[in-house]
Design a protein around this motif. Structure first.
Motif, PDB file in Angstrom:
ATOM      1  N   THR B 467       0.908  -1.689   0.227  1.00  0.00           N
ATOM      2  CA  THR B 467       0.493   0.240   0.051  1.00  0.00           C
ATOM      3  C   THR B 467       0.948   1.337   0.025  1.00  0.00           C
ATOM      4  O   THR B 467       0.883   1.902  -0.909  1.00  0.00           O
ATOM      5  CB  THR B 467      -0.607   0.075   1.154  1.00  0.00           C
ATOM      6  OG1 THR B 467      -1.889  -0.744   1.182  1.00  0.00           O
ATOM      7  CG2 THR B 467      -1.621   1.146   1.122  1.00  0.00           C
ATOM      8  N   LEU B 468       2.249   1.776   1.025  1.00  0.00           N
ATOM      9  CA  LEU B 468       2.453   2.964   0.431  1.00  0.00           C
ATOM     10  C   LEU B 468       3.795   2.643  -0.432  1.00  0.00           C
ATOM     11  O   LEU B 468       3.484   3.835  -0.905  1.00  0.00           O
ATOM     12  CB  LEU B 468       4.082   2.059   1.679  1.00  0.00           C
ATOM     13  CG  LEU B 468       2.839   2.779   3.232  1.00  0.00           C
ATOM     14  CD1 LEU B 468       4.348   2.061   4.442  1.00  0.00           C
ATOM     15  CD2 LEU B 468       2.989   3.954   3.448  1.00  0.00           C
ATOM     16  N   LEU B 469       4.370   1.479  -0.842  1.00  0.00           N
ATOM     17  CA  LEU B 469       4.732   1.800  -2.426  1.00  0.00           C
ATOM     18  C   LEU B 469       3.508   2.581  -3.157  1.00  0.00           C
ATOM     19  O   LEU B 469       3.846   3.358  -4.766  1.00  0.00           O
ATOM     20  CB  LEU B 469       5.610   0.685  -2.538  1.00  0.00           C
ATOM     21  CG  LEU B 469       6.628  -0.417  -1.766  1.00  0.00           C
ATOM     22  CD1 LEU B 469       7.218  -1.339  -2.682  1.00  0.00           C
ATOM     23  CD2 LEU B 469       7.499   1.406  -1.696  1.00  0.00           C
ATOM     24  N   GLY B 470       2.370   1.501  -2.986  1.00  0.00           N
ATOM     25  CA  GLY B 470       1.519   2.044  -4.007  1.00  0.00           C
ATOM     26  C   GLY B 470       1.522   4.187  -4.333  1.00  0.00           C
ATOM     27  O   GLY B 470       1.346   4.374  -5.319  1.00  0.00           O
ATOM     28  N   ALA B 471       0.999   4.234  -2.335  1.00  0.00           N
ATOM     29  CA  ALA B 471       1.023   5.131  -2.919  1.00  0.00           C
ATOM     30  C   ALA B 471       2.364   6.736  -2.766  1.00  0.00           C
ATOM     31  O   ALA B 471       2.078   7.513  -3.576  1.00  0.00           O
ATOM     32  CB  ALA B 471       0.872   5.565  -1.376  1.00  0.00           C
ATOM     33  N   LEU B 472       2.988   6.202  -2.715  1.00  0.00           N
ATOM     34  CA  LEU B 472       4.454   6.525  -3.014  1.00  0.00           C
ATOM     35  C   LEU B 472       4.541   6.455  -4.356  1.00  0.00           C
ATOM     36  O   LEU B 472       5.686   6.572  -5.125  1.00  0.00           O
ATOM     37  CB  LEU B 472       5.644   6.979  -2.243  1.00  0.00           C
ATOM     38  CG  LEU B 472       5.529   6.408  -0.436  1.00  0.00           C
ATOM     39  CD1 LEU B 472       6.532   5.241   0.263  1.00  0.00           C
ATOM     40  CD2 LEU B 472       6.438   8.102  -0.774  1.00  0.00           C
ATOM     41  N   ASP B 473       3.967   6.212  -5.411  1.00  0.00           N
ATOM     42  CA  ASP B 473       4.400   5.154  -6.789  1.00  0.00           C
ATOM     43  C   ASP B 473       5.616   5.288  -7.112  1.00  0.00           C
ATOM     44  O   ASP B 473       6.200   5.141  -7.751  1.00  0.00           O
ATOM     45  CB  ASP B 473       4.378   7.145  -7.723  1.00  0.00           C
ATOM     46  CG  ASP B 473       4.083   6.487  -9.264  1.00  0.00           C
ATOM     47  OD1 ASP B 473       3.436   5.705  -9.575  1.00  0.00           O
ATOM     48  OD2 ASP B 473       4.210   7.481  -9.866  1.00  0.00           O
ATOM     49  N   VAL B 474       6.222   3.832  -6.613  1.00  0.00           N
ATOM     50  CA  VAL B 474       6.988   2.779  -6.935  1.00  0.00           C
ATOM     51  C   VAL B 474       6.960   1.684  -7.767  1.00  0.00           C
ATOM     52  O   VAL B 474       5.938   1.002  -7.290  1.00  0.00           O
ATOM     53  CB  VAL B 474       7.911   2.814  -4.832  1.00  0.00           C
ATOM     54  CG1 VAL B 474       8.696   1.735  -5.825  1.00  0.00           C
ATOM     55  CG2 VAL B 474       7.805   3.972  -4.515  1.00  0.00           C
ATOM     56  N   ALA B 486      -6.274  -0.219  -4.975  1.00  0.00           N
ATOM     57  CA  ALA B 486      -7.895   0.697  -4.212  1.00  0.00           C
ATOM     58  C   ALA B 486      -7.454   1.693  -3.431  1.00  0.00           C
ATOM     59  O   ALA B 486      -8.482   1.929  -2.496  1.00  0.00           O
ATOM     60  CB  ALA B 486      -8.765  -0.767  -4.647  1.00  0.00           C
ATOM     61  N   LEU B 487      -6.728   1.642  -2.635  1.00  0.00           N
ATOM     62  CA  LEU B 487      -6.446   2.502  -1.172  1.00  0.00           C
ATOM     63  C   LEU B 487      -5.788   3.307  -1.975  1.00  0.00           C
ATOM     64  O   LEU B 487      -5.509   4.724  -1.484  1.00  0.00           O
ATOM     65  CB  LEU B 487      -5.514   1.311  -0.384  1.00  0.00           C
ATOM     66  CG  LEU B 487      -6.207  -0.135  -0.164  1.00  0.00           C
ATOM     67  CD1 LEU B 487      -5.215  -0.624   0.822  1.00  0.00           C
ATOM     68  CD2 LEU B 487      -7.750   0.153   1.161  1.00  0.00           C
ATOM     69  N   VAL B 488      -5.334   3.686  -2.958  1.00  0.00           N
ATOM     70  CA  VAL B 488      -4.524   4.914  -3.279  1.00  0.00           C
ATOM     71  C   VAL B 488      -5.488   5.463  -4.159  1.00  0.00           C
ATOM     72  O   VAL B 488      -6.108   5.352  -5.138  1.00  0.00           O
ATOM     73  CB  VAL B 488      -3.025   4.188  -4.193  1.00  0.00           C
ATOM     74  CG1 VAL B 488      -2.073   5.366  -4.757  1.00  0.00           C
ATOM     75  CG2 VAL B 488      -2.151   3.583  -3.297  1.00  0.00           C
TER      76      VAL B 488
END
Lengths: 214, 490
Positions: B467-474, B486-488
């Motif tokens: 989830t964190l990597l997704g939010a950080l666009d990694v 889905a959480l981003v």
């Protein structure tokens, strides 16, 4: 006695490696008495290390180069011994903070009580800056306290450069070092006083890698 | 399902390839539109989600068939200022899926030190950016659990989230990954030995004095003379020494030389020291220092306040992409025992729950949320760029990393009791980049245990990491990480 149960092919290779090590060691010793030399081959039944340039023992590239950095405290202690100053007061950051309090962790010291740093941390970028700062502050303290060696003429400066090298590196300065540090002196003429040059020379020798890697 | 490379990431990747040939291993500019910031706030010792945002009331527990007298269930909050010297209360926060707990009690620190805590105002203020992900983790060992909380239990190349962040955004930063807290698994280096040393975390022993070690300010030689002396040393003398020839193959020596020639030079040219000084030395202070001293007025005595102030400066000045701060196991006092808020941080942090559960949890939740609140406000007030359309907070992910939860049992109706470590828990992450005001998973009120997407399955460290990597666009393509997109926010 322990029984050697290793396979014979391993025993053979170990014998060869030992032979090579002994041969290199003996050759290096022999070279100490030579003023020069030519490339040579190291004998051995399974390994031939090829030609080795061995003009000086120190010029051979070590087969094993596992160097370590001195920790902050060891570095400060060695500087203090070289500069004839007590280690406890050798280096103060901004005139008031103990250098090891500020830079200790950057130079592989531990602090388990509050920071919970229980093993040395190597490779911090601040380590490079910290080492330079400790060297400059310590050299400055020595020069201010005891004065640098006299630098009135070329001969005296040559002696001064040698004396810094002997203090900090336990060797004489090389011709190249003499030349470049004398050039720095010439550059600084009129820019700053001679104590600045002395501190700078001290700093340079104190932060060559040979002064803190072992 | 596995994650896919987003269009923006793909474009960035292509641009990166194009830049590659011109990149000489030194800093290059990060386009503002592509910026992200990561704040890892360490909730050391096991911050329990069922003592904060997913707490259960006695009534709920009993209605579900549980025994609230023997489980860590809270009394219902009356809605007005509670009375009494000892209480542990919970109430829902309207308009949110979250609960907020309140507690009053004391800790014996030579003398009884009283404290009252209420998490309600924090949830009310920040619920839109709050996302709670339930999880059942894989270790109840502190150091292991901490490391796994930031590596997704080694899910992806073995790198920590801070290291991934530094790789993704840190090429243009002089200190991409800064670790302001020390002595825990949260700041342990990941397992990717191939990671470029630039992206390995830089430890900060003391935020107040650390900037001194980033430049040549305050030395008895002029900067110009130091520069000339270094140049003679590094370019003319060092390569010609007998030592250099003998140890030409030494990796340690090479590391020192590379650090001197690249990173040390970058630090000095960026004038990092001047921009990071928080005051208190003869070298002066950064322009923001006085404002930061208002926000964190006890930073001289409270190192975690100083960490938060330094975290802000590192991000604001674009020196770092990832900052890690927060309590470690050390207790902190400020002022004298009779002062308000004297006992700032409990020894062992959340793990004080081994001595007293509610004080360990609520005291420390209050502590980390107060830090987060102030840091968020600072980042909200800071425009992302000259256009001022977005704030820095709009591009920040704040992760409350913790190693595990706490056991839910207690002696009948006790308000003071001890608790051990438990795998079952949940984590808080906050960001405008996440679909906030959301709990992913739920709580079984009869057992006060969290569950994942359905009552039979659980999320783990890897889901939080993804989830964190997704939010950080990694870019995680090919990683096999679960798809948490889905959480981003899109």
């Amino acid at each position: 006695m322990f029984r050697d149960s290793r396979p014979s092919w391993i025993k053979g290779r170990l014998t060869a490696v030992v032979a090579v090590v002994l041969a290199v060691g003996c050759s290096a010793e022999a070279d100490l008495s030579q003023s020069g030399g030519t490339g040579r081959s190291v004998p051995g039944d399974e390994a031939d290390l090829g030609p080795v340039d061995a003009a000086q023992p120190g010029d051979q590239t070590a087969l094993v180069s596992e160097l370590k950095s001195k920790s902050g405290r060891r570095y400060v202690n060695s500087l203090a011994a070289a500069l004839d100053l007590p280690a406890q007061t050798l280096c103060r950051e901004l005139g008031e903070l103990d250098c090891l309090d500020v830079h200790g962790i950057s130079l592989q010291e531990v602090e388990p009580r509050f920071l919970r740093v229980q093993s040395p941390i190597n490779g911090l970028v601040t380590g490079a800056v910290a080492l330079d700062r400790i060297a400059i502050l310590s050299c400055d303290r020595h020069v201010r306290n005891q004065g640098g060696p006299p630098t009135d003429d070329t001969f005296q400066r040559r002696e001064a450069i040698d004396s810094w090298a002997r203090r900090l590196l336990r060797r004489d300065a090389t011709e190249l070092e003499q030349e470049k540090l004398e050039a720095l002196y010439e550059e600084l003429q009129g820019e700053s006083d001679e104590t600045q040059w002395s501190t700078a020379v001290c700093f340079i020798f104190a932060t060559l890698t040979e002064s803190f890697l072992y | 399902m596995t994650s896919r490379m987003s269009r923006r990431r793909l474009l960035g990747h292509s641009a990166g390839l194009a830049l590659g040939s011109a990149h000489l291993g030194r800093l290059r500019a990060q386009p503002v539109g592509d910026e992200r910031f990561l704040v890892v706030l360490t909730a050391h010792g096991g911050a329990s989600i069922t003592d904060s945002f997913l707490a259960v009331s006695r009534q709920e527990c009993a209605a579900a068939g549980g025994d609230p007298s023997r489980l860590v269930a809270f009394d219902q909050h009356p809605g007005v200022v509670p009375s009494g010297n000892r209480y542990a209360l919970v109430r829902p926060v309207p308009g949110t899926p979250f609960r907020a707990t309140a507690w009053r009690g004391s800790v014996n620190f030579g003398q009884e030190i009283e404290k009252a805590v209420d998490l309600y105002p924090f949830v009310q203020k920040h619920h839109r950016d709050m996302l709670v992900l339930t999880q059942t983790v894989s270790s109840v060992n502190h150091d292991t659990g901490q490391a796994r909380s930031v590596t997704g239990a080694g899910a992806f190349r073995g790198r920590s989230i801070q290291e991934e962040m530094a790789v993704r955004y840190g090429a243009s930063r002089v200190l991409p990954n800064v670790l302001l807290t020390t002595g825990s698994g949260f700041v342990r280096r990941g397992r990717d030995v191939s990671l470029d040393p630039r992206f390995v975390g830089e430890i900060v022993p003391d935020p107040l004095s650390w900037p001194i070690a980033l430049g040549s300010e305050g030395l008895p030689l002029s900067r110009d003379l130091i520069r000339r002396a270094r140049s003679i040393r590094d370019e003319l003398l060092e390569p010609e020494t007998s030592f250099a020839r003998t140890f030409a193959n030494s990796r340690e020596r090479e590391r020192w030389l590379r650090t001197r020639q690249t990173r040390q030079a970058d630090l000095e040219s960026a004038e990092v020291t001047r921009k990071l000084l928080l005051g208190g030395t003869v070298l002066g202070a950064a322009p923001e220092a006085s404002r930061l001293r208002e926000v964190f007025p006890t930073m001289e005595e409270d190192p975690v306040e100083a960490q938060a102030a330094m975290a802000f400066l590192l991000l604001k000045n674009r020196f770092s992409s990832s900052v890690t701060l927060g309590p470690n196991a050390t207790g902190i006092t400020v002022g004298s025992p009779n002062d308000q808020d004297f006992l700032r941080q409990l020894s062992l942090s959340f793990d004080y729950s081994h001595t007293d559960h509610f004080s360990g949890q609520l005291w420390m939740w209050d502590r980390v949320l107060l830090l987060a609140d102030r840091l968020i406000d600072l980042l909200k007030a800071e425009p992302l760029d000259s256009e001022g359309q977005e704030s820095m907070w709009d591009r920040t992910v704040m992760y409350f990393a913790t190693e595990f939860g706490r056991q839910r049992g207690r002696p009948p109706n006790a308000l003071e009791f001890t608790s051990g470590h438990a795998l079952n828990n949940g984590v808080l992450m906050m960001s405008p980049l996440l679909r906030g005001n959301q709990v992913v998973g739920g709580v079984d009120p009869a057992r006060i245990e969290t569950y994942g997407p359905d009552s039979q399955s659980h999320y783990s460290e890897v889901h939080a990491y993804a989830t964190l990597l997704g939010a950080l666009d990694v870019d995680t393509s090919g990683s096999g990480l679960p798809d948490m997109s889905a959480l981003v926010r899109g």
